[in-house]
Design a protein around this motif. Structure first.
Motif, PDB file in Angstrom:
ATOM      1  N   LEU A 298      32.042  45.702  45.271  1.00 16.70           N
ATOM      2  CA  LEU A 298      32.936  45.740  44.110  1.00 16.70           C
ATOM      3  C   LEU A 298      33.800  46.996  44.133  1.00 16.70           C
ATOM      4  N   GLU A 299      33.196  48.142  44.419  1.00 20.09           N
ATOM      5  CA  GLU A 299      33.963  49.391  44.483  1.00 20.09           C
ATOM      6  C   GLU A 299      35.053  49.310  45.546  1.00 20.09           C
ATOM      7  N   ASP A 300      34.712  48.794  46.713  1.00 20.39           N
ATOM      8  CA  ASP A 300      35.705  48.659  47.793  1.00 20.39           C
ATOM      9  C   ASP A 300      36.809  47.680  47.405  1.00 20.39           C
ATOM     10  N   THR A 301      36.430  46.611  46.707  1.00 18.92           N
ATOM     11  CA  THR A 301      37.416  45.607  46.290  1.00 18.92           C
ATOM     12  C   THR A 301      38.382  46.179  45.258  1.00 18.92           C
TER      13      THR A 301
ATOM     14  N   MET B   6      40.769  48.256  46.994  1.00 14.40           N
ATOM     15  CA  MET B   6      41.705  47.380  47.699  1.00 14.40           C
ATOM     16  C   MET B   6      42.810  46.885  46.771  1.00 14.40           C
ATOM     17  N   LEU B   7      42.463  46.636  45.497  1.00 15.17           N
ATOM     18  CA  LEU B   7      43.453  46.150  44.535  1.00 15.17           C
ATOM     19  C   LEU B   7      44.531  47.194  44.251  1.00 15.17           C
ATOM     20  N   VAL B   8      44.175  48.480  44.353  1.00 23.26           N
ATOM     21  CA  VAL B   8      45.176  49.547  44.191  1.00 23.26           C
ATOM     22  C   VAL B   8      46.210  49.447  45.305  1.00 23.26           C
ATOM     23  N   THR B   9      45.728  49.245  46.536  1.00 25.88           N
ATOM     24  CA  THR B   9      46.625  49.068  47.684  1.00 25.88           C
ATOM     25  C   THR B   9      47.447  47.795  47.535  1.00 25.88           C
ATOM     26  N   MET B  10      46.833  46.744  46.981  1.00 28.42           N
ATOM     27  CA  MET B  10      47.535  45.477  46.760  1.00 28.42           C
ATOM     28  C   MET B  10      48.787  45.687  45.903  1.00 28.42           C
ATOM     29  N   LYS B  11      48.635  46.440  44.821  1.00 29.49           N
ATOM     30  CA  LYS B  11      49.776  46.674  43.933  1.00 29.49           C
ATOM     31  C   LYS B  11      50.861  47.486  44.630  1.00 29.49           C
ATOM     32  N   LYS B  12      50.450  48.468  45.417  1.00 27.64           N
ATOM     33  CA  LYS B  12      51.427  49.292  46.135  1.00 27.64           C
ATOM     34  C   LYS B  12      52.162  48.482  47.194  1.00 27.64           C
ATOM     35  N   SER B  13      51.502  47.447  47.722  1.00 30.10           N
ATOM     36  CA  SER B  13      52.100  46.605  48.763  1.00 30.10           C
ATOM     37  C   SER B  13      52.902  45.448  48.185  1.00 30.10           C
ATOM     38  N   ASP B  14      52.982  45.391  46.855  1.00 25.56           N
ATOM     39  CA  ASP B  14      53.728  44.329  46.166  1.00 25.56           C
ATOM     40  C   ASP B  14      53.172  42.943  46.495  1.00 25.56           C
TER      41      ASP B  14
ATOM     42  N   THR C   8      36.562  42.024  55.354  1.00 27.03           N
ATOM     43  CA  THR C   8      35.969  43.054  54.507  1.00 27.03           C
ATOM     44  C   THR C   8      37.088  43.697  53.682  1.00 27.03           C
ATOM     45  N   PRO C   9      36.761  44.272  52.518  1.00 30.33           N
ATOM     46  CA  PRO C   9      37.801  44.928  51.724  1.00 30.33           C
ATOM     47  C   PRO C   9      38.556  46.009  52.500  1.00 30.33           C
ATOM     48  N   SER C  10      37.839  46.766  53.336  1.00 32.94           N
ATOM     49  CA  SER C  10      38.488  47.842  54.086  1.00 32.94           C
ATOM     50  C   SER C  10      39.471  47.294  55.124  1.00 32.94           C
ATOM     51  N   ASN C  11      39.105  46.189  55.788  1.00 37.13           N
ATOM     52  CA  ASN C  11      40.014  45.608  56.785  1.00 37.13           C
ATOM     53  C   ASN C  11      41.239  44.977  56.131  1.00 37.13           C
TER      54      ASN C  11
END
Length: 255
Positions: free
Chosen positions: A170-173, A176-184, A210-213
């Motif tokens: 959950l923490e990794d996910t 990942m969602l923070v990066t998702m928003k930055k990537s539009d 995986t969330p990191s990949n």
């Protein structure tokens, strides 16, 4: 009137008398100063007339002021900043509060709010959580955020960090969602029941990894390139497999 000292008088005794008079005079002046200062500080000149709010997004200025309990007309020095801050932080959306007095009559409330990052299905409702997994509220409204499902909730209390069996995933996910928003980009829902998560672009178009990949593929642009190619071909069904060493492939089949 000059003090007359007869010859042979005890000079030590005289000096003690002078010191006593000196200390008494100091005490009188100090008491008068304190009294004057008390009446000055408690006068209407220091009554609160303006309350400024900064950093609010989830709440209006009026709501923040009401939450603080600060009222116009109250003496600015009677404001209990620590107690006010503690009371305001009981609100699940309030992360931190700074209270500043701007003499003679203005108070500034600067708040830091937690932001809704994802929604978690819970019974017949949704739990809104921030990027650190803190529970913000429970709602029946359909969320406009990514829905994270497939976890075992062990503890859920508003204003506290949600405890789940799949805590690390959950923490990794959430990161990942923070990066998702930055990537539009936007994932409609994410299933984290396993280490290899499923992130849904559409109901039938899934990213697996995986969330990191997945996060790495968003940062280096690989995922965006694959999605753009699928968009050009009007493909909305299939699986994008994301692995180590920048591996990213598409399969039209859905597991």
């Amino acid at each position: 009137m000059p003090l007359y000292i007869r010859p042979g008088a005890d000079m030590t005794h005289v000096r003690k008398k002078r010191k006593k008079k000196h200390y008494f005079l100091k005490f009188i002046l100090f008491a008068a100063l304190c009294t004057g200062l008390f009446f000055l500080l408690s006068s209407e000149y220091f009554d609160i007339q303006k309350i400024r709010v900064k950093g609010n997004n989830n709440y209006t200025k009026q709501q923040v002021v009401k939450m603080s309990g600060i009222k116009k007309g109250e003496n600015i020095f009677a404001l209990r900043a620590r107690k006010t801050r503690e009371n305001m932080k009981e609100n699940s959306y309030i992360y931190d509060v700074k209270i500043r007095r701007s003499l003679p009559d203005k108070v500034v409330l600067e708040i830091k709010e937690r932001k809704e990052q994802a929604a978690v299905p819970y019974e017949d409702s949704y739990i809104m959580i921030d990027r650190e997994g803190y529970v913000l509220k429970k709602t029946k409204e359909e969320p406009k955020l990514t829905v994270i499902q497939g976890m075992t909730i062990e503890r859920m209390k508003e204003g506290k960090k949600m405890k789940v069996k799949e805590g690390i995933v959950l923490e990794d996910t959430l990161t990942m969602l923070v990066t998702m928003k930055k990537s539009d980009l936007f994932f409609k829902k994410i299933d984290i029941s396993k280490v290899i998560i499923k992130a849904y672009i559409y109901d039938s178009l899934v990213c697996e990894g995986t969330p990191s990949n997945i996060m790495k593929s968003m940062k280096n642009g690989d995922l965006e390139a694959v999605l753009y190619d699928l968009y050009q071909k009007d493909i909305k069904r299939g699986v994008i497999n994301i692995g180590e060493d920048d591996y990213c492939s598409f399969s039209p089949a859905i597991n």
